[in-house]
Motif scaffolding. Sequence first.
Motif, PDB file in Angstrom:
ATOM      1  N   ASP A  19     -16.315  47.655 113.792  1.00 48.42           N
ATOM      2  CA  ASP A  19     -15.961  47.484 115.228  1.00 48.42           C
ATOM      3  C   ASP A  19     -15.175  46.038 115.232  1.00 48.42           C
ATOM      4  OD1 ASP A  19     -17.138  49.929 115.963  1.00 48.42           O
ATOM      5  OD2 ASP A  19     -18.862  48.876 116.527  1.00 48.42           O
ATOM      6  N   GLN A  20     -15.774  45.127 114.490  1.00 49.38           N
ATOM      7  CA  GLN A  20     -15.183  43.725 114.244  1.00 49.38           C
ATOM      8  C   GLN A  20     -14.753  43.543 112.872  1.00 49.38           C
ATOM      9  OE1 GLN A  20     -17.272  40.661 116.374  1.00 49.38           O
ATOM     10  NE2 GLN A  20     -17.271  41.391 118.362  1.00 49.38           N
ATOM     11  N   PRO A  21     -13.659  43.895 112.469  1.00 48.92           N
ATOM     12  CA  PRO A  21     -13.357  43.744 111.131  1.00 48.92           C
ATOM     13  C   PRO A  21     -13.542  42.507 110.651  1.00 48.92           C
ATOM     14  CG  PRO A  21     -11.477  45.051 112.124  1.00 48.92           C
ATOM     15  CD  PRO A  21     -12.539  44.410 113.286  1.00 48.92           C
ATOM     16  N   PHE A  22     -14.004  42.400 109.507  1.00 45.78           N
ATOM     17  CA  PHE A  22     -14.089  40.936 108.725  1.00 45.78           C
ATOM     18  C   PHE A  22     -13.862  41.176 107.274  1.00 45.78           C
ATOM     19  CE2 PHE A  22     -18.363  43.137 108.341  1.00 45.78           C
ATOM     20  CZ  PHE A  22     -18.712  42.778 106.935  1.00 45.78           C
TER      21      PHE A  22
ATOM     22  N   GLY B 135     -15.026  52.316 106.826  1.00 44.69           N
ATOM     23  CA  GLY B 135     -13.729  52.149 105.795  1.00 44.69           C
ATOM     24  C   GLY B 135     -13.751  50.658 105.108  1.00 44.69           C
ATOM     25  N   VAL B 136     -13.414  50.543 104.038  1.00 44.87           N
ATOM     26  CA  VAL B 136     -13.139  49.250 103.358  1.00 44.87           C
ATOM     27  C   VAL B 136     -12.200  49.360 102.334  1.00 44.87           C
ATOM     28  CG1 VAL B 136     -14.524  47.596 101.879  1.00 44.87           C
ATOM     29  CG2 VAL B 136     -15.889  49.135 103.162  1.00 44.87           C
TER      30      VAL B 136
ATOM     31  N   PRO C 229      -4.601  40.638 106.550  1.00 46.59           N
ATOM     32  CA  PRO C 229      -4.178  39.593 107.696  1.00 46.59           C
ATOM     33  C   PRO C 229      -5.215  38.760 108.126  1.00 46.59           C
ATOM     34  CG  PRO C 229      -4.441  41.849 108.335  1.00 46.59           C
ATOM     35  CD  PRO C 229      -4.566  42.104 106.566  1.00 46.59           C
ATOM     36  N   ILE C 230      -6.467  38.953 107.951  1.00 45.21           N
ATOM     37  CA  ILE C 230      -7.547  38.129 108.297  1.00 45.21           C
ATOM     38  C   ILE C 230      -8.029  37.484 107.268  1.00 45.21           C
ATOM     39  CG2 ILE C 230      -7.846  39.452 110.360  1.00 45.21           C
ATOM     40  CD1 ILE C 230     -10.481  40.521 108.979  1.00 45.21           C
ATOM     41  N   GLN C 231      -8.614  36.162 107.352  1.00 44.85           N
ATOM     42  CA  GLN C 231      -9.201  35.283 106.409  1.00 44.85           C
ATOM     43  C   GLN C 231     -10.517  35.609 106.077  1.00 44.85           C
ATOM     44  OE1 GLN C 231      -7.519  32.899 104.448  1.00 44.85           O
ATOM     45  NE2 GLN C 231      -5.775  33.728 105.451  1.00 44.85           N
ATOM     46  N   ALA C 232     -11.048  35.475 104.897  1.00 42.12           N
ATOM     47  CA  ALA C 232     -12.569  35.863 104.728  1.00 42.12           C
ATOM     48  C   ALA C 232     -13.225  34.751 105.395  1.00 42.12           C
ATOM     49  CB  ALA C 232     -12.761  35.799 103.180  1.00 42.12           C
ATOM     50  N   THR C 233     -14.525  35.243 105.911  1.00 43.98           N
ATOM     51  CA  THR C 233     -15.313  34.403 106.459  1.00 43.98           C
ATOM     52  C   THR C 233     -16.688  34.459 106.086  1.00 43.98           C
ATOM     53  OG1 THR C 233     -15.812  35.901 108.449  1.00 43.98           O
ATOM     54  CG2 THR C 233     -14.083  34.161 108.781  1.00 43.98           C
ATOM     55  N   HIS C 234     -16.962  35.400 105.174  1.00 48.09           N
ATOM     56  CA  HIS C 234     -17.919  35.834 104.450  1.00 48.09           C
ATOM     57  C   HIS C 234     -17.882  35.740 102.829  1.00 48.09           C
ATOM     58  CE1 HIS C 234     -18.616  37.906 108.063  1.00 48.09           C
ATOM     59  NE2 HIS C 234     -19.715  37.975 108.019  1.00 48.09           N
TER      60      HIS C 234
END
Length: 154
Positions: free
Chosen positions: A91-94, A11-12, A22-27
């Motif tokens: 599994d670890q959302p990013f 899912g995206v 809610p999470i900041q982009a790291t990629h």
Amino acid sequence: MFSYTDLNGTGVELSFKKNAFPIQATHVLVIAKYKGLWVLTDHPIRGIEFPGGKAEVGEDLAVAAAREMAEETGAIITNIEWLATYLVQDDQPFAKAVFVANVASIQPEFKPRETNGLVLLTEEEFNNAENLSFHMKDSGMKKMLERMSERENC
């Protein structure tokens, strides 16, 4: 917000509004053309795709976009602009920030480290390429390319 399932079944969520997740982009991912040609890289496992990768700890995302583009293609980019962010429900959302940029030049003596290097494609070649990576074929990528096209036509 646009939700879809990528071709790996993950899912995206895609947003063209900053800070939508809610999470900041790291990629980062960089969409660019050079002299009318799409600038891509040939990933040894996934195939042809837009350059991108992980930002270093504390690295500004636009700086990471420029670094990844140079490392994977030898292209030097300018006028780096945020386009979108997408959240991958793994599994670890990013989250990945998507940038558009101008290619100022391509280093002639470039030797890739993590990829098979630069791929330049015409619009027709891009649309008919059979060896695109899976995420280049999903509905989220189509939305991002549509948005980029709209920006170019403004």
